[in-house]
Design a protein around this motif. Structure first.
Motif, PDB file in Angstrom:
ATOM      1  N   LEU A  49       0.825  -1.503  -0.216  1.00 41.99           N
ATOM      2  CA  LEU A  49       0.262  -0.179  -0.051  1.00 41.99           C
ATOM      3  C   LEU A  49       0.752   1.673   0.217  1.00 41.99           C
ATOM      4  CD1 LEU A  49      -2.593   0.071   0.176  1.00 41.99           C
ATOM      5  CD2 LEU A  49      -3.317   0.684   1.848  1.00 41.99           C
ATOM      6  N   HIS A  50       1.558   1.266   0.585  1.00 37.38           N
ATOM      7  CA  HIS A  50       2.649   2.186   1.051  1.00 37.38           C
ATOM      8  C   HIS A  50       3.557   2.428  -0.539  1.00 37.38           C
ATOM      9  CE1 HIS A  50       3.580   2.359   5.538  1.00 37.38           C
ATOM     10  NE2 HIS A  50       2.298   2.754   5.327  1.00 37.38           N
ATOM     11  N   LEU A  51       4.164   1.592  -1.167  1.00 39.20           N
ATOM     12  CA  LEU A  51       4.499   1.456  -2.518  1.00 39.20           C
ATOM     13  C   LEU A  51       3.797   2.152  -3.534  1.00 39.20           C
ATOM     14  CD1 LEU A  51       6.057  -1.727  -3.319  1.00 39.20           C
ATOM     15  CD2 LEU A  51       7.540   0.599  -2.168  1.00 39.20           C
ATOM     16  N   VAL A  52       1.977   2.291  -3.766  1.00 41.94           N
ATOM     17  CA  VAL A  52       1.129   2.515  -4.755  1.00 41.94           C
ATOM     18  C   VAL A  52       0.577   4.399  -4.159  1.00 41.94           C
ATOM     19  CG1 VAL A  52      -1.061   2.278  -4.949  1.00 41.94           C
ATOM     20  CG2 VAL A  52       0.041  -0.028  -4.686  1.00 41.94           C
ATOM     21  N   ALA A  53       1.134   3.958  -2.819  1.00 48.88           N
ATOM     22  CA  ALA A  53       0.688   5.590  -2.318  1.00 48.88           C
ATOM     23  C   ALA A  53       1.916   6.506  -2.408  1.00 48.88           C
ATOM     24  CB  ALA A  53       0.915   6.002  -0.808  1.00 48.88           C
ATOM     25  N   GLY A  54       2.958   5.898  -2.685  1.00 51.68           N
ATOM     26  CA  GLY A  54       4.706   6.632  -3.469  1.00 51.68           C
ATOM     27  C   GLY A  54       5.112   7.107  -2.089  1.00 51.68           C
ATOM     28  N   LEU A  55       4.795   6.371  -0.884  1.00 55.22           N
ATOM     29  CA  LEU A  55       5.967   6.397   0.603  1.00 55.22           C
ATOM     30  C   LEU A  55       6.803   6.070   0.663  1.00 55.22           C
ATOM     31  CD1 LEU A  55       2.087   6.809   2.916  1.00 55.22           C
ATOM     32  CD2 LEU A  55       3.471   8.308   1.584  1.00 55.22           C
ATOM     33  N   ASP A  56       6.969   5.170  -0.264  1.00 55.98           N
ATOM     34  CA  ASP A  56       8.102   4.158  -0.278  1.00 55.98           C
ATOM     35  C   ASP A  56       8.347   4.070  -2.797  1.00 55.98           C
ATOM     36  OD1 ASP A  56      10.468   3.099  -0.452  1.00 55.98           O
ATOM     37  OD2 ASP A  56      10.175   1.597   1.197  1.00 55.98           O
ATOM     38  N   SER A  57       9.354   3.223  -2.620  1.00 57.98           N
ATOM     39  CA  SER A  57       9.607   2.997  -4.307  1.00 57.98           C
ATOM     40  C   SER A  57       9.700   1.639  -4.008  1.00 57.98           C
ATOM     41  CB  SER A  57      11.024   3.975  -4.510  1.00 57.98           C
ATOM     42  OG  SER A  57      10.470   5.263  -4.338  1.00 57.98           O
ATOM     43  N   PRO A  58       9.387   1.008  -5.053  1.00 62.52           N
ATOM     44  CA  PRO A  58       9.966  -0.793  -5.931  1.00 62.52           C
ATOM     45  C   PRO A  58      11.528  -0.606  -6.069  1.00 62.52           C
ATOM     46  CG  PRO A  58       8.506   0.576  -6.905  1.00 62.52           C
ATOM     47  CD  PRO A  58       8.527   1.207  -6.444  1.00 62.52           C
ATOM     48  N   ASP A  59      12.064  -1.851  -5.141  1.00 60.63           N
ATOM     49  CA  ASP A  59      13.732  -2.012  -5.784  1.00 60.63           C
ATOM     50  C   ASP A  59      13.150  -2.369  -7.269  1.00 60.63           C
ATOM     51  OD1 ASP A  59      14.137  -2.160  -3.442  1.00 60.63           O
ATOM     52  OD2 ASP A  59      14.513  -4.250  -2.449  1.00 60.63           O
ATOM     53  N   THR A  60      12.361  -3.498  -7.509  1.00 60.97           N
ATOM     54  CA  THR A  60      12.836  -3.500  -9.228  1.00 60.97           C
ATOM     55  C   THR A  60      10.575  -3.528  -9.525  1.00 60.97           C
ATOM     56  OG1 THR A  60      12.792  -6.260  -8.937  1.00 60.97           O
ATOM     57  CG2 THR A  60      14.593  -4.585  -9.307  1.00 60.97           C
ATOM     58  N   GLY A  61      10.583  -4.255 -10.973  1.00 63.31           N
ATOM     59  CA  GLY A  61       9.407  -3.933 -11.611  1.00 63.31           C
ATOM     60  C   GLY A  61       8.631  -2.771 -11.832  1.00 63.31           C
ATOM     61  N   ARG A  62       7.242  -2.918 -12.036  1.00 62.47           N
ATOM     62  CA  ARG A  62       6.763  -2.561 -12.669  1.00 62.47           C
ATOM     63  C   ARG A  62       5.657  -1.557 -11.771  1.00 62.47           C
ATOM     64  NH1 ARG A  62       2.700  -1.153 -17.014  1.00 62.47           N
ATOM     65  NH2 ARG A  62       3.030   0.600 -18.071  1.00 62.47           N
ATOM     66  N   LEU A  63       5.169  -0.174 -11.750  1.00 65.20           N
ATOM     67  CA  LEU A  63       4.358   0.159 -11.024  1.00 65.20           C
ATOM     68  C   LEU A  63       3.603   1.470 -11.389  1.00 65.20           C
ATOM     69  CD1 LEU A  63       2.522   0.025  -8.321  1.00 65.20           C
ATOM     70  CD2 LEU A  63       4.227   0.405  -6.972  1.00 65.20           C
ATOM     71  N   ALA A  80       2.799  15.416  -5.497  1.00 64.67           N
ATOM     72  CA  ALA A  80       1.749  15.559  -6.447  1.00 64.67           C
ATOM     73  C   ALA A  80       0.514  14.491  -6.679  1.00 64.67           C
ATOM     74  CB  ALA A  80       2.329  16.233  -7.480  1.00 64.67           C
ATOM     75  N   LEU A  81       0.855  13.637  -7.085  1.00 56.85           N
ATOM     76  CA  LEU A  81       0.347  12.011  -6.741  1.00 56.85           C
ATOM     77  C   LEU A  81      -0.895  11.970  -5.637  1.00 56.85           C
ATOM     78  CD1 LEU A  81      -1.488   9.632  -8.499  1.00 56.85           C
ATOM     79  CD2 LEU A  81       0.323   8.314  -7.812  1.00 56.85           C
ATOM     80  N   ARG A  82      -0.225  11.584  -4.580  1.00 51.92           N
ATOM     81  CA  ARG A  82      -0.886  11.598  -3.345  1.00 51.92           C
ATOM     82  C   ARG A  82      -1.982  12.742  -3.091  1.00 51.92           C
ATOM     83  NH1 ARG A  82       4.363  10.174  -1.698  1.00 51.92           N
ATOM     84  NH2 ARG A  82       4.726  11.846  -0.694  1.00 51.92           N
ATOM     85  N   ARG A  83      -1.049  14.175  -3.197  1.00 50.43           N
ATOM     86  CA  ARG A  83      -2.037  15.258  -3.379  1.00 50.43           C
ATOM     87  C   ARG A  83      -3.466  15.554  -4.057  1.00 50.43           C
ATOM     88  NH1 ARG A  83       0.838  19.316  -4.591  1.00 50.43           N
ATOM     89  NH2 ARG A  83       0.098  19.513  -6.902  1.00 50.43           N
ATOM     90  N   ASP A  84      -3.121  15.696  -5.371  1.00 53.76           N
ATOM     91  CA  ASP A  84      -4.623  15.399  -5.734  1.00 53.76           C
ATOM     92  C   ASP A  84      -5.102  14.063  -7.237  1.00 53.76           C
ATOM     93  OD1 ASP A  84      -3.066  18.030  -6.261  1.00 53.76           O
ATOM     94  OD2 ASP A  84      -1.732  17.497  -7.855  1.00 53.76           O
ATOM     95  N   GLY A  85      -4.206  13.133  -6.596  1.00 47.99           N
ATOM     96  CA  GLY A  85      -5.210  11.713  -7.559  1.00 47.99           C
ATOM     97  C   GLY A  85      -5.407  10.559  -6.411  1.00 47.99           C
ATOM     98  N   VAL A  86      -5.114  10.329  -5.315  1.00 45.17           N
ATOM     99  CA  VAL A  86      -5.145   9.991  -4.034  1.00 45.17           C
ATOM    100  C   VAL A  86      -5.516   9.878  -2.414  1.00 45.17           C
ATOM    101  CG1 VAL A  86      -3.566   7.606  -3.162  1.00 45.17           C
ATOM    102  CG2 VAL A  86      -2.852   8.216  -5.273  1.00 45.17           C
ATOM    103  N   GLY A  87      -6.617   9.184  -2.113  1.00 45.11           N
ATOM    104  CA  GLY A  87      -6.930   9.705  -0.884  1.00 45.11           C
ATOM    105  C   GLY A  87      -6.697   8.570  -0.219  1.00 45.11           C
ATOM    106  N   LEU A  88      -5.759   8.687   1.252  1.00 46.16           N
ATOM    107  CA  LEU A  88      -5.574   7.914   1.771  1.00 46.16           C
ATOM    108  C   LEU A  88      -6.790   7.498   3.311  1.00 46.16           C
ATOM    109  CD1 LEU A  88      -1.935   9.618   1.866  1.00 46.16           C
ATOM    110  CD2 LEU A  88      -2.316   6.935   0.771  1.00 46.16           C
ATOM    111  N   VAL A  89      -7.353   6.449   3.716  1.00 47.15           N
ATOM    112  CA  VAL A  89      -7.611   6.193   4.599  1.00 47.15           C
ATOM    113  C   VAL A  89      -6.199   5.289   5.838  1.00 47.15           C
ATOM    114  CG1 VAL A  89      -9.574   5.666   6.237  1.00 47.15           C
ATOM    115  CG2 VAL A  89      -9.906   6.808   3.628  1.00 47.15           C
TER     116      VAL A  89
END
Length: 223
Positions: A49-63, A80-89
């Motif tokens: 979930l943190h990777l999807v939210a951009g709070l961390d980065s994947p080592d390999t692969g495409r996200l 900017a993505l967290r601010r504009d396009g993602v809602g976190l609960v």
């Protein structure tokens, strides 16, 4: 697709030991779809979930999240993505204690430059918060605070909602009510929902569910 993950890996170091938490995760999520992510404690659910939210980065692969390649994005692009396009609960609510409920509800939308007074009023009505707007977080019950957190996440009309154990601190009755509100509001806005939960009962209420085990996702049919 709002979310496309392909071969995503993530490894953390504990002393001299490398622990691969995610090992080739493949996942998709479309607009208007809800997806439950289950798994044992420590299985990597929150890491994903943190990777999807951009709070961390994947080592390999495409996200790719809403058109943003998270493996190549800068910190500013992720923010900017967290601010504009993602809602976190969050499980812990994370309301701002110095702001009243009306200001907490509007906070994310104002940051995104998309505050809509009519939509905020509608959210407050749907969430049963109209009589509480002038109060402060400490004056609310846990269930009321979680409803505020959900309203804040949806106030900016995000395309993707990420929820990490959103009912984990609530009793079953309150949790069921909050879950129903979350699904209703996501359906109304057409957003995608990715929810981490340890509860098979709650997971079964979503469109799809996947189980994370040994760093890999397994599809589970919803009865």
């Amino acid at each position: 697709m709002l979310l496309v993950a392909s071969g995503v890996t993530k490894t953390y170091r504990t002393g001299d030991e490398a622990v691969r938490v995610l090992d080739g995760v493949d996942l998709t999520l479309a607009a208007g779809e809800s997806l439950a992510l289950t798994g044992e404690s420590g299985s990597g659910k929150s890491t994903l979930l943190h990777l999807v939210a951009g709070l961390d980065s994947p080592d390999t692969g495409r996200l790719v999240v809403d058109g943003t390649d998270m493996a190549r994005a800068t910190d500013a692009q992720r923010a900017a993505l967290r601010r504009d396009g993602v809602g976190l609960v969050f499980q812990q609510f994370n309301l701002i204690p110095s702001l009243d409920i009306a200001a907490n509800l509007a906070f994310q939308a104002r940051l995104a430059g998309r505050y809509d007074a009519a939509w905020a009023s509608e959210l407050a009505q749907i969430l049963g918060l109209e009589a509480l707007l002038q109060r402060y977080p400490e004056q609310l019950s846990g269930g009321q605070q979680q409803r505020v957190a959900i309203g804040r996440a949806l106030a900016a009309r995000p395309r993707l909602v990420l929820a990490d154990e959103p009912t984990g601190n609530l009793d079953e009755t309150t949790g069921d009510a909050v879950m129903a509100l979350l699904l209703r509001l996501v359906a109304q806005t057409g957003a995608g929902l990715l929810m981490v939960t340890h509860s098979p009962r709650l997971a079964a209420r979503l469109d799809r569910r996947v189980h994370l085990s040994a760093g890999r996702l397994q599809l589970e049919p919803v009865a």
